[in-house]
Design an enzyme around this catalytic site. Structure first.
Site, PDB file in Angstrom:
ATOM      1  N   HIS A 246      -4.606  -9.525 128.360  1.00 24.65           N
ATOM      2  CA  HIS A 246      -4.057  -8.629 128.930  1.00 24.65           C
ATOM      3  C   HIS A 246      -2.900  -9.294 130.086  1.00 24.65           C
ATOM      4  O   HIS A 246      -3.166 -10.457 130.440  1.00 24.65           O
ATOM      5  CB  HIS A 246      -4.956  -7.794 129.963  1.00 24.65           C
ATOM      6  CG  HIS A 246      -4.391  -6.403 130.557  1.00 24.65           C
ATOM      7  ND1 HIS A 246      -3.924  -6.560 131.706  1.00 24.65           N
ATOM      8  CD2 HIS A 246      -4.336  -5.165 129.982  1.00 24.65           C
ATOM      9  CE1 HIS A 246      -3.569  -5.251 131.946  1.00 24.65           C
ATOM     10  NE2 HIS A 246      -3.713  -4.510 130.851  1.00 24.65           N
ATOM     11  N   GLU A 305      -8.388  -1.742 124.655  1.00 25.78           N
ATOM     12  CA  GLU A 305      -8.037  -1.041 123.275  1.00 25.78           C
ATOM     13  C   GLU A 305      -9.322  -1.317 122.510  1.00 25.78           C
ATOM     14  O   GLU A 305      -9.297  -0.331 121.299  1.00 25.78           O
ATOM     15  CB  GLU A 305      -6.864  -1.573 122.790  1.00 25.78           C
ATOM     16  CG  GLU A 305      -5.373  -1.281 123.750  1.00 25.78           C
ATOM     17  CD  GLU A 305      -5.169  -0.187 123.854  1.00 25.78           C
ATOM     18  OE1 GLU A 305      -5.786   0.895 123.255  1.00 25.78           O
ATOM     19  OE2 GLU A 305      -3.837   0.002 124.270  1.00 25.78           O
TER      20      GLU A 305
END
Ligand code: COA
Length: 368
Positions: A246, A305
């Site tokens: 991320h 996700e």
């Protein structure tokens, strides 16, 4: 010049704060861990939109108003011709959203939140040669989305799992799609324009397009003992492991935990394939181990996700629609940011540094 604008602060917001060092997400003063315990998606819309519309309805009216908005957008399926239906799901949904009026009032905002929730199941059904199912304005937003897909009223656990998902992804600082929405809103274009720009940014595999490929990887790995070799081969080919890493979080993404909890509840009520979950947990552990060894100085953890993929799969949502379901949740945040930018912000217009060739200079050439 800062590549990828990493660490550049480009807006002030009262909407959400992503604390990447401690793995905390705050949405309008409430930490995500607390918010998911009591909020419905409809209540989060009131929370996010407070102060940004002249006539924001009371929270108690929001479920009914959103239900009516779902019914209003349903008529746009008239425009879903064969060519549109053949497009990838997210592109077909985007084309239908583009039919909505480009205004900036609360009515338009509700239509834009209703749109992905109604268009996604309808387009999926048309792609399977089935008729879209009309919304039931009296149901909760999440429950109605699932019903419009399968034709059956979902269980309480399924509806609340999707509701928790929508709440979890409703807003997340200045991510790429939200930034796109703010750039468009800063020009004073309407909310439909801002939403379309945001959805276009969201569909890329580095942003909201990752969960489909997460499931492709699980299918290909097939059994826990193959996980390490498969993942190592992918890294050796220079590929990124989808569902990990991320830009902001240097620790675990708190949204991954919120979704893992929802998945656990579905598992307890027998609505998740236990083998699939076991495979996913082995893949997650192997991926974290390999990434830690590959990039010891850049903590790469599980992101939202990974568990999105498992949760939406367990709810019977096909992977080609995952980005659209993400958009159904994030649309509330996009609209809040677009309004915040339009009300308080200036035109967003950064500079670029030119590194191309300089023009031919005839006078100097003549002197030489
Ligand atoms: N798998 C393998 N390597 C990864 C990785 C992943 N998922 N995420 C980052 N890396 C590596 C990069 O290749 C890079 O290595 P390099 O310096 O040798 O080129 C390094 O870690 C730093 O990555 P960087 O590209 O600076 O991270 P970023 O902040 O630009 O990117 C993401 C963040 C999310 C785009 C990135 O982690 C990624 O592509 N993840 C997979 C897609 C995904 O899950 N997206 C959903 C995000 S919520």
């Amino acid at each position: 010049m800062v590549s990828g604008l990493e660490d550049v602060v480009a807006a002030e917001t009262i909407l959400s704060d992503v604390d990447g060092q401690s793995g905390r997400l705050i949405i309008r003063g409430q930490s995500l861990d607390e918010l998911v315990k009591h909020a419905t998606y409809e209540s989060v819309l009131t929370l996010l939109w407070e102060g940004f519309f002249k006539e924001l309805p009371p929270a108690s009216d929001m479920p009914m108003l959103l239900g009516t908005a779902r019914q209003k957008v349903f008529k746009h399926f008239e425009a879903a011709d064969a060519e549109l239906v053949q497009q990838p799901t997210v592109d077909a949904v985007r084309a239908l959203i583009a039919r909505l009026p480009d205004a900036d009032d609360i009515g338009s905002a509700l239509l834009l939140v209703a749109a992905p929730a109604v268009f996604t199941p309808g387009i999926l059904r048309l792609q399977r040669k089935l008729e879209p199912i009309a919304p039931n304005g009296k149901l909760g937003h999440a429950a109605d989305m699932l019903r419009m897909l399968s034709g059956e009223t979902p269980t309480q656990e399924q509806a609340s799992a999707l509701d928790r998902y929508l709440v979890t992804v409703s807003d997340h600082g200045l991510n790429a799609s939200t930034f796109a929405a703010r750039v468009v809103a800063s020009t004073r274009a309407g909310l439909t324009s801002a939403t379309l720009a945001a959805l276009s940014a969201l569909k890329g595999p580095l942003h909201g397009g990752a969960p489909g490929p997460v499931l492709d990887a699980l299918d290909s790995i097939a059994s826990p003992e193959h996980a390490s070799t498969w993942l190592q081969d992918a890294l050796d080919r220079g590929e990124r492991l989808m569902g990990f890493g991320h830009r902001v979080y240097r620790v675990r993404d708190p949204r991954a935990d919120a979704l893992k909890e929802a998945l656990k509840r579905l598992t307890q009520s027998g609505q998740v394939d236990a083998k699939r979950l076991q495979l996913a947990e082995s893949v997650e552990a192997a991926a974290l181990d390999l990434l830690a060894r590959k990039k010891p100085n850049r903590p790469l953890q599980t992101n939202v996700e990974f568990y999105t993929a498992l949760l939406l799969e367990a709810l019977g949502i096909p992977r080609e629609a995952f980005t659209c379901v993400f958009a159904a949740g994030r649309s509330g945040g996009w609209i809040a940011h677009a309004r915040e930018q339009a009300v308080n912000g200036r035109l967003i217009r950064p500079q670029s540094r030119y590194i191309g060739p300089t023009p031919h200079q005839p006078q100097q050439d003549a002197a030489a």
